[in-house]
Design an enzyme around this catalytic site. Structure first.
Site, short mmCIF file in Angstrom:
data_model
loop_
_atom_site.label_atom_id
_atom_site.label_comp_id
_atom_site.label_asym_id
_atom_site.label_seq_id
_atom_site.Cartn_x
_atom_site.Cartn_y
_atom_site.Cartn_z
N ASP A 1 0.81 -1.22 0.00
CA ASP A 1 0.00 0.00 0.00
C ASP A 1 0.84 1.27 0.00
O ASP A 1 0.34 2.35 -0.27
CB ASP A 1 -0.86 0.05 1.27
CG ASP A 1 -2.12 -0.80 1.18
OD1 ASP A 1 -2.58 -1.04 0.06
OD2 ASP A 1 -2.61 -1.24 2.24
C1 GLC Z 1 -0.63 2.59 5.95
C2 GLC Z 1 0.18 1.41 6.44
C3 GLC Z 1 -0.07 0.19 5.61
C4 GLC Z 1 -1.53 -0.03 5.48
C5 GLC Z 1 -2.25 1.21 4.98
C6 GLC Z 1 -3.73 0.98 4.97
O1 GLC Z 1 -0.18 2.99 4.71
O2 GLC Z 1 1.53 1.67 6.45
O3 GLC Z 1 0.57 -0.92 6.21
O4 GLC Z 1 -1.75 -1.08 4.60
O5 GLC Z 1 -1.97 2.30 5.80
O6 GLC Z 1 -4.45 2.05 4.54
C1 GLC Z 2 -1.43 -3.87 5.47
C2 GLC Z 2 -2.67 -4.01 4.64
C3 GLC Z 2 -2.45 -4.91 3.45
C4 GLC Z 2 -1.23 -4.47 2.71
C5 GLC Z 2 -0.02 -4.40 3.63
C6 GLC Z 2 1.20 -3.88 2.94
O1 GLC Z 2 -1.19 -5.04 6.16
O2 GLC Z 2 -3.75 -4.53 5.39
O3 GLC Z 2 -3.57 -4.88 2.59
O4 GLC Z 2 -1.02 -5.36 1.68
O5 GLC Z 2 -0.32 -3.55 4.70
O6 GLC Z 2 1.13 -2.54 2.65
#
Ligand code: GLC
Ligand code: GLC
Length: 811
Positions: A483
């Site tokens: 993300d």
């Molecule tokens: C933030 C976190 C990430 C997560 C995302 C969800 O970017 O670092 O881990 O998946 O929020 O919105």
């Molecule tokens: C968080 C989110 C997942 C994402 C991950 C890496 O765990 O829930 O959807 O893939 O962060 O950013």
């Protein structure tokens, strides 16, 4: 230091010191009504949706940490104490917290009085039941004053925290006998209320927080409790609570039981009221009656235990290693059920306000629980697919209450569509239920748009095919699995969210090698599915794209010693030796090796050797290396985190099993096992002071080697790590793998293992599988004997329902 121990017999983790390095929590309920409970009885309850139907209030990140919960105060003479130690923190003579499968037991003892609290949500019940047993272990009669306490949340957990100009005037309660009802907003648009009841007459109560506590006191010294005198307050606005006051006389050796129910009721519009302004309490009374004696509670608790016995009987291993056995047989499966229920919404790291159900998250979680609750997995797949768009794109999240896509987050995460195939394939392989593919499923929940689920899988594949970049690799969109790798965002405004902002994407050349590997690996599942269904034309069509993708990866996605991570907006390499920081990333190594891209040319081996060299450390595999030390607008959020944390070179546990599975593709059992143990909670229990979070569940992230405190973990419970490690250990290391046509046996273990035993229920039959390793190899099935007869190949056929089958595997 350790703070407790595993009691495998009872399937409990027993905490013996209340001062854990972080609240160690558990979850109650696995359908509709849920509670979070810490080892000191902190936490909260909600119905279905942690944001929109919050029953009790919780303060995140409070001081001290974890304040608020269901508290029981015992006043014995001048001493006031809590069985869970908090909030009074009166030193206890004995403390024990047993977190089990959807229940928690807290036992506290002080000055000859034992308080034994059992918390659980009975099956199919919209209430948390607490049984408190008080025992006088001293040789003198005891006269105790008992106060219960919970604090109501005004339903919407978000506005509850911010809209005080309204909130302080809306709160309403009713009191009848020993039941306290919370009915804020019931008069207008709500058809639901909550209640907190005890099964004995009370000698007093309180429902107004400030009257009970005193304005200047904390939970540790409520005025009413300290004085031993309830105020019988009735809340009008401000902050409604529920507290019972009970006087308890106990002779030496005597025990008394008190049963508290915290419940939720919805009334139909024509049955909202008993009389003007008086809520219809009949449904609440029915719930209270179901649990008004210790016998009834015992029965409900036995039913819950039985439910878990059955769930956990579906896959059990006996390996000779207690840690492995307890993770596989108990805790990993339990955590998978929890991620099924909550996705990423409510934990002590997820507020329950921000996130609903993730499209990608919930699909991945499926591989962790589909063997336990296949019918609910089926429903989940349909719910998720119903939020998809006609072009295969997806809402990134949906709300569990409405099951609608969440507009605030939107879509454009280009790995999302393929996860639907991943989840659906896992479901069909487990159950053999191909009929799900004919289920009519809408797009974006629009009535009239329904098409068979199979069509949703097709548009998922096509979404990748229709969104290829200049190198023939998948365009990344907002982001892929990571993300925080936001290649089209270019944000300079701290008020923008990296996940929802796209300041450029038209004309973007940003491509993802993670999605490329995912397309090859998961696309194969789709092709196999098509072939199994006799849809050969479609299979050939997609196979052609998979072959092209494989070639594109070899040609444009290989950096010499590892797979590139991506191309950025301008078409420049990301995750290349040419870069200054972030030279190598784990996601593309994981996915391209799982897919076996370039296996024959040595690419898989080189990639995994580079992972070992650059990403491995004592605590697991970091996400990228070297960590970013400066903000790079071209890369987005990943470079915002301090080095070694989260997506910036943290050990993001979720992706470690990708590499584990990659190692099994190569047949390197030692490596796979080494990586498995590094992040597996039972193996790091001794390091609890450093690790901090619960030693019985996986966490999302452990600080990596570039961090200030490597090994310190965060974000336990709600993580795809649970499902992926379950998948890696059961299907790729122990190697018992559901396939469309049977149960495939393909272990990959350390050479020095002699063997192990797995009992697996599959499509209604039981397979008792003994794996022997007399030649001390890592991989390769030499022979399989099924019920005394040798079989060809390594796929066990589907056996009759109810049959028990003996399987002897020799490696
Ligand atoms: C933030 C976190 C990430 C997560 C995302 C969800 O970017 O670092 O881990 O998946 O929020 O919105
Ligand atoms: C968080 C989110 C997942 C994402 C991950 C890496 O765990 O829930 O959807 O893939 O962060 O950013």
């Amino acid at each position: 230091m350790k703070y407790g121990y595993f009691d495998d017999e009872n399937r409990e983790y027993v905490i013996t010191n209340p001062k854990t390095p972080w609240p160690w929590i558990n979850y109650l309920g696995n359908k509709d009504f849920f509670s979070l409970i810490s080892n000191t009885a902190g936490g909260y309850s909600f119905y279905k949706d942690a944001k929109f139907r919050r029953l009790t209030r919780y303060r995140y990140n409070g001081v001290p940490m974890d304040a608020g919960g269901r508290y029981f105060y015992i006043k014995d003479g001048d001493t006031v104490w809590n069985p869970g130690w908090k909030p009074t923190k009166t030193p206890l003579d004995r403390y024990e917290c047993r977190h089990g499968m959807n229940y928690t037991r807290i036992i506290g003892e002080k000055d000859g009085v034992e308080a034994n609290l059992l918390f659980f949500v009975p099956l199919d019940t919209h209430a948390e039941v607490t049984r408190l047993t008080l025992t006088n272990k001293s040789d003198k009669p005891k006269h105790l004053k008992l106060f219960s306490f919970i604090e109501w949340c005004l339903w919407n957990a978000a506005t509850d925290m911010e809209n005080f100009q309204r909130n302080f005037s809306t709160g309403e309660v009713e009191i009848e006998g020993s039941a306290i009802y919370h009915k804020t907003e019931y008069k207008e648009r709500r058809n639901h209320y909550a209640f907190f009841n005890v099964n004995v007459p009370v000698q007093g109560f309180d429902t107004d927080r400030e009257t009970f506590m005193g304005l200047y006191n904390g939970f540790d010294e409520p005025d009413a409790v300290m004085e031993g005198k309830p105020r019988n307050s009735v809340a009008h606005g401000w902050s409604p609570i529920a507290s019972h006051y009970i006087e308890v006389d106990l002779q030496p050796g005597e025990s008394k039981d008190f049963i508290f129910t915290l419940g939720y009721v919805e009334n139909p519009d024509n049955k909202k009221w008993e009389s003007k302004g008086v809520i219809n309490k009949q449904p609440a009374r029915e719930i209270m009656e179901r649990f008004d004696t210790p016998e009834k509670v015992d029965k409900a608790f036995a039913d819950l235990r039985k439910y878990w016995d059955d769930l956990l009987a579906k896959y059990t291993v006996k390996s000779g290693d207690d840690k492995l056995d307890r993770m596989v047989n108990i805790w990993n499966q339990y955590q998978c059920m929890i991620t099924f229920c909550f996705s990423r919404s409510a934990s002590f790291f997820e507020s329950g306000i921000g996130r609903g159900m993730g499209f990608r998250d919930s699909n991945q979680d499926l591989v962790g629980f589909v063997h336990q609750i296949p019918e609910r997995a089926r429903e989940r797949i349909i719910d998720i697919a119903s939020t998809q768009f006609p072009d295969g794109g997806c809402y990134h999240q949906y709300q569990p209450l409405t099951k609608r896509g969440n507009n605030d987050i939107g879509g454009g995460f280009n790995d999302d569509p393929m996860w639907l195939i991943f989840g659906t394939a896992a479901y069909i392989k487990e159950t053999g239920d191909f009929s799900i593919l004919d289920e009519m499923v809408p797009f974006d929940n629009q009535p009239g748009s329904e098409v068979p689920l199979m069509e949703h899988l097709k548009v998922s594949v096509d979404h990748v095919i229709n969104n290829l970049g200049p190198h023939g690799l998948p365009l990344i969109g907002r982001a892929d699995w990571n993300d925080c790798l936001n290649l089209n965002c270019f944000s300079h405004d701290p008020n923008e969210s990296f996940q929802t902002t796209e300041n450029k994407s038209e004309g973007s050349k940003a491509e993802s090698l993670m999605i490329a590997g995912q397309f090859v690996a998961t696309g194969r599942d789709y092709v196999d599915l098509c072939r199994t269904l006799g849809k050969n034309e479609e299979a050939d069509r997609v196979q052609k794209y998979i072959d092209e993708m494989t070639e594109a990866v070899k040609k444009y996605g290989w950096d010499g010693d590892w797979y590139l991570r991506a191309y950025d907006y301008y078409g420049r390499k990301v995750g290349s030796n040419d870069n200054k920081e972030g030279k190598i990333f784990i996601e593309s190594q994981g996915w391209c090796t799982m897919a076996g891209i370039g296996l024959e040319d040595g690419l898989v081996e080189k990639s995994l050797d580079s992972v070992k060299k650059y990403l491995d450390c004592e605590h697991g595999l970091v996400l990228n290396n070297p960590a970013f030390t400066e903000y790079i607008p071209d890369y987005g959020e990943i470079s915002t985190y301090p080095a070694g944390y989260k997506e910036n070179a943290g050990i993001f546990s979720h992706n470690n099993p990708w590499v584990i599975i990659g190692e099994t593709v190569l047949g390197r059992g030692e490596r796979a096992w080494e990586y498995y143990q590094k992040i597996c909670p039972a193996y790091v229990e001794e390091k609890s002071d450093l690790h901090k979070v619960e030693p019985y569940v996986y966490c999302q992230m452990t600080a990596g080697k570039d961090a200030a405190r490597p090994g310190e973990a965060k974000n336990s419970w709600l993580t795809g790590t649970a499902a992926w490690n379950w998948y890696a250990i059961t299907q790729f290391i122990l190697g018992i793998r559901p396939a469309y046509n049977g149960l495939e046996i393909d272990p990959c273990i350390p050479k020095d293992w002699d063997g192990y035993h797995v009992s697996r229920k599959f499509r209604g039959a039981t397979y008792d599988i003994s794996v022997r390793n007399p030649h001390h190899v890592s991989k390769g099935v030499k022979s399989i004997i099924l019920n005394g007869n040798p079989i060809e190949g390594n796929v066990l056929p589907i056996m009759p329902e109810g049959s028990i089958n003996k399987v002897e595997v020799t490696l």
